[in-house]
Design an enzyme around this catalytic site. Structure first.
Site, PDB file in Angstrom:
ATOM      1  N   ASP A 229       0.822  -1.218   0.000  1.00  0.00           N
ATOM      2  CA  ASP A 229       0.000   0.000   0.000  1.00  0.00           C
ATOM      3  C   ASP A 229       0.855   1.267   0.000  1.00  0.00           C
ATOM      4  O   ASP A 229       0.567   2.217   0.744  1.00  0.00           O
ATOM      5  CB  ASP A 229      -0.949  -0.014   1.213  1.00  0.00           C
TER       6      ASP A 229
ATOM      7  N   ASP B 240      -6.645  -5.963  -4.916  1.00  0.00           N
ATOM      8  CA  ASP B 240      -7.598  -5.779  -3.812  1.00  0.00           C
ATOM      9  C   ASP B 240      -8.462  -4.567  -4.102  1.00  0.00           C
ATOM     10  O   ASP B 240      -8.248  -3.486  -3.570  1.00  0.00           O
ATOM     11  CB  ASP B 240      -6.820  -5.590  -2.503  1.00  0.00           C
TER      12      ASP B 240
ATOM     13  N   LYS C 231     -11.789  -4.841  -3.744  1.00  0.00           N
ATOM     14  CA  LYS C 231     -13.013  -5.075  -2.953  1.00  0.00           C
ATOM     15  C   LYS C 231     -14.259  -4.744  -3.779  1.00  0.00           C
ATOM     16  O   LYS C 231     -15.094  -3.930  -3.389  1.00  0.00           O
ATOM     17  CB  LYS C 231     -12.980  -4.287  -1.642  1.00  0.00           C
TER      18      LYS C 231
ATOM     19  N   ALA D 153     -17.684  -4.524  -5.380  1.00  0.00           N
ATOM     20  CA  ALA D 153     -18.990  -4.677  -4.705  1.00  0.00           C
ATOM     21  C   ALA D 153     -20.077  -4.054  -5.560  1.00  0.00           C
ATOM     22  O   ALA D 153     -20.582  -2.978  -5.253  1.00  0.00           O
ATOM     23  CB  ALA D 153     -18.940  -4.009  -3.331  1.00  0.00           C
ATOM     24  N   ASP D 154     -20.480  -4.764  -6.632  1.00  0.00           N
ATOM     25  CA  ASP D 154     -21.463  -4.150  -7.533  1.00  0.00           C
ATOM     26  C   ASP D 154     -22.450  -5.204  -8.031  1.00  0.00           C
ATOM     27  O   ASP D 154     -22.418  -6.358  -7.599  1.00  0.00           O
ATOM     28  CB  ASP D 154     -20.708  -3.458  -8.686  1.00  0.00           C
ATOM     29  N   ILE D 155     -23.286  -4.807  -8.963  1.00  0.00           N
ATOM     30  CA  ILE D 155     -24.231  -5.759  -9.547  1.00  0.00           C
ATOM     31  C   ILE D 155     -23.442  -6.749 -10.413  1.00  0.00           C
ATOM     32  O   ILE D 155     -22.288  -6.474 -10.774  1.00  0.00           O
ATOM     33  CB  ILE D 155     -25.319  -5.040 -10.390  1.00  0.00           C
ATOM     34  N   PRO D 156     -24.046  -7.902 -10.739  1.00  0.00           N
ATOM     35  CA  PRO D 156     -23.279  -8.927 -11.465  1.00  0.00           C
ATOM     36  C   PRO D 156     -22.587  -8.419 -12.727  1.00  0.00           C
ATOM     37  O   PRO D 156     -21.395  -8.669 -12.943  1.00  0.00           O
ATOM     38  CB  PRO D 156     -24.337  -9.986 -11.781  1.00  0.00           C
TER      39      PRO D 156
ATOM     40  N   ALA E  41       0.928  -4.552  12.058  1.00  0.00           N
ATOM     41  CA  ALA E  41       0.427  -3.205  12.377  1.00  0.00           C
ATOM     42  C   ALA E  41      -0.961  -3.225  13.017  1.00  0.00           C
ATOM     43  O   ALA E  41      -1.266  -2.412  13.889  1.00  0.00           O
ATOM     44  CB  ALA E  41       0.412  -2.350  11.116  1.00  0.00           C
TER      45      ALA E  41
ATOM     46  N   ALA F  64       1.239 -13.839  12.960  1.00  0.00           N
ATOM     47  CA  ALA F  64       1.279 -14.700  11.773  1.00  0.00           C
ATOM     48  C   ALA F  64       1.109 -16.176  12.153  1.00  0.00           C
ATOM     49  O   ALA F  64       0.287 -16.887  11.582  1.00  0.00           O
ATOM     50  CB  ALA F  64       2.596 -14.486  11.022  1.00  0.00           C
ATOM     51  N   SER F  65       1.873 -16.638  13.131  1.00  0.00           N
ATOM     52  CA  SER F  65       1.800 -18.067  13.455  1.00  0.00           C
ATOM     53  C   SER F  65       0.435 -18.426  14.057  1.00  0.00           C
ATOM     54  O   SER F  65      -0.112 -19.484  13.775  1.00  0.00           O
ATOM     55  CB  SER F  65       2.945 -18.478  14.382  1.00  0.00           C
TER      56      SER F  65
ATOM     57  N   ARG G  69       2.179  -2.894   6.307  1.00  0.00           N
ATOM     58  CA  ARG G  69       3.076  -1.921   6.935  1.00  0.00           C
ATOM     59  C   ARG G  69       4.275  -2.535   7.631  1.00  0.00           C
ATOM     60  O   ARG G  69       5.379  -1.985   7.583  1.00  0.00           O
ATOM     61  CB  ARG G  69       2.272  -1.041   7.914  1.00  0.00           C
TER      62      ARG G  69
HETATM   63  O1  C5P Z   1      -0.585  -2.633   6.718  1.00  0.00           O
HETATM   64  P1  C5P Z   1      -1.402  -3.841   7.051  1.00  0.00           P
HETATM   65  O2  C5P Z   1      -0.584  -5.087   7.260  1.00  0.00           O
HETATM   66  O3  C5P Z   1      -2.394  -3.607   8.159  1.00  0.00           O
HETATM   67  O4  C5P Z   1      -2.253  -4.092   5.696  1.00  0.00           O
HETATM   68  C1  C5P Z   1      -3.362  -4.942   5.619  1.00  0.00           C
HETATM   69  C2  C5P Z   1      -3.889  -4.946   4.210  1.00  0.00           C
HETATM   70  O5  C5P Z   1      -4.979  -5.837   4.097  1.00  0.00           O
HETATM   71  C3  C5P Z   1      -4.403  -3.607   3.716  1.00  0.00           C
HETATM   72  O6  C5P Z   1      -4.114  -3.554   2.323  1.00  0.00           O
HETATM   73  C4  C5P Z   1      -5.901  -3.675   3.916  1.00  0.00           C
HETATM   74  O7  C5P Z   1      -6.603  -2.882   2.991  1.00  0.00           O
HETATM   75  C5  C5P Z   1      -6.150  -5.146   3.642  1.00  0.00           C
HETATM   76  N1  C5P Z   1      -7.352  -5.764   4.177  1.00  0.00           N
HETATM   77  C6  C5P Z   1      -7.641  -5.803   5.530  1.00  0.00           C
HETATM   78  N2  C5P Z   1      -8.776  -6.459   5.953  1.00  0.00           N
HETATM   79  C7  C5P Z   1      -9.569  -7.080   5.055  1.00  0.00           C
HETATM   80  C8  C5P Z   1      -9.262  -7.066   3.699  1.00  0.00           C
HETATM   81  C9  C5P Z   1      -8.121  -6.404   3.295  1.00  0.00           C
HETATM   82  O8  C5P Z   1      -6.879  -5.275   6.357  1.00  0.00           O
HETATM   83  N3  C5P Z   1     -10.593  -7.797   5.438  1.00  0.00           N
END
Ligand code: C5P
Length: 217
Positions: free
Chosen positions: A12, A60, A62, A64-67, A174, A179-180, A194
Site C-alpha cells: 500500500d 484488492d 473489494k 462490490a457491484d451488480i453482477p 500493524a 502470523a503463526s 506496513r
Molecule cells: O498494513 P497492514 O498489514 O495492516 O495491511 C493490511 C492490508 O490488508 C491492507 O491492504 C488492507 O486494505 C487489507 N485488508 C484488511 N482487511 C480485510 C481485507 C483487506 O486489512 N478484510
C-alpha cells in the site's frame, strides 16, 4: 496460487519506484503481492503488469457491484495482468457468481471478503461473515479473506468452508495479529503490509515472518 512461504505482501505505498524497489527486495519471500487503490490510483493500472515480474498479483479492489458490473471490472483487472481479484461478499450470490464465472473461464482466482480486520468490522460485517463464507464455498470461489486480528473467527470460517477454499488473512503486525497464530487457526496465507514495507529492511522483516510460520505450514 502456490503456497511456498505462506506470505502475501500488501503493497500500500503510493510511489512507483518505491513499489518496485520493495517488490524486488521481498520477492523471494512472498507467494503474491496484493495491491489496491492506494498504489493503482497513484501510479496507474500498468503497475499491475510491472509488479507481476516479481510475484503473482492479487488486486484488492473489494469489488462490490451488480453482477454485470462485477464482471466488467474483473475483466479489466485480469486483462491488466492480475492473477486474482478480491471482491466483497455482502453484495450477494449473483454478484459473486458473475465474478467467479469469469475468473474460472480465464483460470484466475476470486477471493471473497467475509469480514474485515479492523475494529469497525464488528459494527456490521461480522454478523454476516459466516453466511458470506458459506456463499463463497457454494459459489466455488478460490478462497476468502478473513481477519488475522481474530484467529477464532478464522477457525470458525475454516469449519464452514472446509478445505477446498483457501483463507488469506490480513491484520498481522500493524493491526495486532500474529502470523503463526492465524496459520495455526486455519489460514493458508497471511497478508502483511506496513510491518514489511515500512521496515528499515523489508526483506529481513519478510524473512522473519516466513521463519515464524515455517513449522506450521
Ligand atoms: O498494513 P497492514 O498489514 O495492516 O495491511 C493490511 C492490508 O490488508 C491492507 O491492504 C488492507 O486494505 C487489507 N485488508 C484488511 N482487511 C480485510 C481485507 C483487506 O486489512 N478484510
Amino acid at each position: 496460487m502456490e503456497r511456498k512461504t505462506g506470505l502475501i505482501l500488501a503493497l500500500d505505498v503510493t510511489d512507483r519506484m518505491e513499489a518496485v524497489a520493495i517488490s524486488e527486495k521481498v520477492s523471494g519471500y512472498v507467494d503474491a503481492i496484493k495491491i489496491g487503490y492506494p498504489l493503482v490510483l497513484s501510479t496507474g493500472m500498468d503497475m499491475i503488469s510491472q509488479l507481476s515480474k516479481y510475484a503473482p498479483i492479487i488486486a484488492d479492489f473489494k469489488v462490490a457491484d451488480i453482477p454485470n458490473t462485477n464482471r466488467l471490472i474483473c475483466e479489466q483487472v485480469f486483462k491488466a495482468g492480475a492473477d486474482a481479484v478480491i471482491v466483497q461478499g455482502f453484495t450477494g450470490h449473483d454478484s459473486l457468481e458473475a465474478a467467479v464465472k469469469l475468473a474460472k473461464e480465464q483460470k484466475k482466482d476470486i477471493y471473497v471478503v467475509t469480514e474485515m480486520s479492523h475494529p469497525g468490522a464488528l459494527d456490521f460485517m461480522q454478523q454476516v461473515g459466516e453466511g458470506i463464507a458459506k456463499m463463497a464455498a457454494d459459489a466455488k470461489a478460490s478462497g476468502v479473506v478473513a481477519p488475522a486480528t481474530r484467529p477464532e473467527r478464522v477457525a470458525e470460517i475454516r469449519k464452514i468452508i472446509g478445505n477446498d477454499l483457501s483463507i488469506i488473512s490480513p491484520g498481522v503486525g500493524a493491526q495486532g495479529g500474529s502470523a503463526s497464530d492465524v496459520i495455526k487457526a486455519g489460514a493458508d496465507w497471511v497478508i502483511v503490509g506496513r510491518s514489511i514495507y515500512q521496515a528499515e529492511d523489508p526483506a529481513m522483516a519478510a524473512k522473519k515472518l516466513v521463519d515464524e510460520m515455517k513449522e506450521f505450514i
